[in-house]
Scaffold this motif. Structure first.
Motif, PDB file in Angstrom:
ATOM      1  N   LYS A 245      -5.116   7.694  -0.315  1.00  0.00           N
ATOM      2  CA  LYS A 245      -4.665   6.332  -0.594  1.00  0.00           C
ATOM      3  C   LYS A 245      -3.322   6.345  -1.302  1.00  0.00           C
ATOM      4  N   ASN A 248      -1.444   0.342  -1.400  1.00  0.00           N
ATOM      5  CA  ASN A 248      -2.512  -0.412  -0.732  1.00  0.00           C
ATOM      6  C   ASN A 248      -2.789   0.098   0.681  1.00  0.00           C
ATOM      7  N   THR A 249      -2.321   1.299   0.974  1.00  0.00           N
ATOM      8  CA  THR A 249      -2.469   1.852   2.325  1.00  0.00           C
ATOM      9  C   THR A 249      -3.316   3.113   2.303  1.00  0.00           C
ATOM     10  N   HIS A 301      -8.364  -5.231   9.272  1.00  0.00           N
ATOM     11  CA  HIS A 301      -7.348  -4.208   9.037  1.00  0.00           C
ATOM     12  C   HIS A 301      -6.530  -3.892  10.287  1.00  0.00           C
ATOM     13  N   THR A 313      -3.982  -0.534   6.907  1.00  0.00           N
ATOM     14  CA  THR A 313      -3.578  -1.575   5.961  1.00  0.00           C
ATOM     15  C   THR A 313      -4.388  -2.837   6.194  1.00  0.00           C
ATOM     16  N   PRO A 401       3.795  -0.813   8.275  1.00  0.00           N
ATOM     17  CA  PRO A 401       3.421  -1.597   7.088  1.00  0.00           C
ATOM     18  C   PRO A 401       4.597  -1.799   6.131  1.00  0.00           C
ATOM     19  N   LYS A 405       6.878  -5.607   4.983  1.00  0.00           N
ATOM     20  CA  LYS A 405       7.038  -6.089   3.617  1.00  0.00           C
ATOM     21  C   LYS A 405       8.507  -6.238   3.211  1.00  0.00           C
TER      22      LYS A 405
END
Length: 445
Positions: A245, A248-249, A301, A313, A401, A405
């Motif tokens: 981890k 948050n991925t 997800h 994610t 991901p 963002k």
């Protein structure tokens, strides 16, 4: 017969450690032979109990008859009685579920409320050996992992099933020998429901070929339940080895997963935690041989192939598309972070990617803070030619991901800053700059 079943009943309660025999238990009683025998055994064993009955109002006068019968049963045993009437059809419409699902959800929710309010330690249901075999056969036919093969557990949370040790025929014989009155649910005679089809058609056919089938399958279910413990221990080891981890991925190394044995089983156990169906698990495994950028979306997800990794994610709701910044504003916030703005006249040098120094004279208000989109381009600092952001992200080796963002700051329809990464060359500080606009980005955790 009474003593034999009663002894087996007490032994099962003790063996499975279902409850402390001094604790008060709430019995779910429909009025059928199974729950009537359960009530009688609790009484004979001198266990503390109360009776709860659900009227689903699905069978008209018959439902009222059952409610009245169970109420009289509670009076006979001189124990507390709780009852409720549900508008089950309205619930099925409102929640778009079947009658069976609606009844189960309503029943257990209400029973748990009574348990908590009145201080009972557990809720006991009258599921027996045949119920357990039916459940496993249905799970097997629908397609299930090993967890679906352990059947109905003797104890699950605050629910206990003290009759799983015995067969339906034994309960019927016991009720007859003890002259116990009970009521028949007419819906149990129809094969409209899946469970009834297995009960009336499938299992009798199996038993005609193998008379000891139910007992044999119950024994296998017990062994599978214990095998599942070993299975889950092995799964935990593989998950620790494969799952990493970062923020948050979740990340899984492609090569390690490819070499995992047994691949299908471990993949199923890992990805079902992210709402991945069995068919989608096959699609995820296909990513192991695909190029970067390919992905599979589940209900919750996104699983993406990114170079030598699979990235997992969570799907998020879309944030506001733009944030408008008027002249004089010193701070704005968005989903990923906050942006501070201030005018400065003194030279400012920063090596931080989260700080941008712009020539204030070149900036036009209002500024627009927004997510980047396909087709966006800018002139990266130090370059005289424009570059599409999509190409810039490839050069920066951003994963999907990470790309999702990225925010940009726009002035007069021109991107002045790819936030946290690079300013536009057209807005850089020069020898003729008299006033700077200092921007500072703080990412939110």
């Amino acid at each position: 017969m009474q003593q034999t079943i009663l002894t087996s009943f007490k032994s099962y309660v003790s063996q499975e450690q279902l409850f402390d025999t001094s604790q008060p238990i709430l019995l779910a009683v429909s009025g059928g032979i199974d729950s009537v025998v359960l009530t009688h055994l609790f009484s004979k064993a001198d266990f503390s109990f109360a009776i709860a009955h659900c009227n689903f109002q699905l069978r008209g006068e018959e439902s009222l008859r059952d409610e009245h019968f169970v109420q009289q049963l509670a009076l006979r045993y001189q124990v507390p009685f709780y009852t409720v009437r549900f508008d089950t059809h309205d619930y099925t419409t409102a929640h778009k579920v079947s009658v069976q699902v609606a009844a189960r959800e309503l029943r257990y929710k209400w029973l748990e409320e009574i348990r908590q309010q009145q201080g009972y330690h557990f809720i006991a249901t009258a599921h027996h050996m045949q119920d357990n075999v039916e459940t496993v056969l249905m799970n097997f036919c629908k397609g299930t992992g090993i967890a679906g093969m352990h059947g109905i557990l003797p104890r699950q949370g605050h629910i206990i099933r003290p009759l799983l040790f015995t067969q339906k025929e034994v309960l019927l014989d016991y009720g007859k020998a003890e002259q116990l009155d009970y009521v028949e649910d007419s819906s149990n005679t129809t094969d409209k429901y899946t469970r009834n089809f297995f009960r009336h058609q499938v299992i009798p056919q199996i038993q005609s070929a193998f008379p000891g089938a139910v007992t044999n399958m119950a024994g296998t279910i017990h062994r599978l339940k214990e095998a599942e413990i070993l299975y889950q221990q092995a799964v935990v080891v593989h998950k620790k080895r494969l799952l990493v981890k970062k923020d948050n991925t979740w990340m899984i190394p492609v090569l390690k997963l490819q070499k995992t044995i047994p691949l299908q089983t471990i993949a199923y156990e890992i990805f079902r935690e992210f709402s991945c169906s069995p068919s989608q698990t096959e699609q995820v495994l296909a990513l192991l041989g695909s190029e970067s950028g390919r992905f599979v979306e589940t209900a919750t997800h996104r699983i993406i192939r990114n170079r030598q990794w699979l990235l997992i994610t969570a799907l998020e709701e879309e944030d506001a598309p733009v944030v408008v910044i008027e002249k004089g504003q010193s701070q704005v916030k968005c989903k990923e972070g906050q942006l501070q703005l201030r005018a400065v006249t003194l030279p400012h040098i920063s090596a931080s990617l989260n700080i941008a120094c712009l020539d204030a004279k070149q900036v036009q208000y209002p500024l627009i803070l927004r997510r980047w989109k396909q087709g966006d381009y800018f002139y990266p600092l130090g370059m005289i030619r424009k570059k599409k952001l999509s190409r810039f992200f490839i050069d920066q080796k951003l994963s999907l991901p990470q790309k999702e963002k990225v925010w940009v700051l726009e002035s007069g329809k021109r991107i002045v800053w790819v936030v946290g990464m690079r300013i536009d060359n057209r807005f850089k500080i020069t020898d003729s700059t008299k006033e700077m606009l200092l921007l500072e980005w703080t990412a939110l955790p």
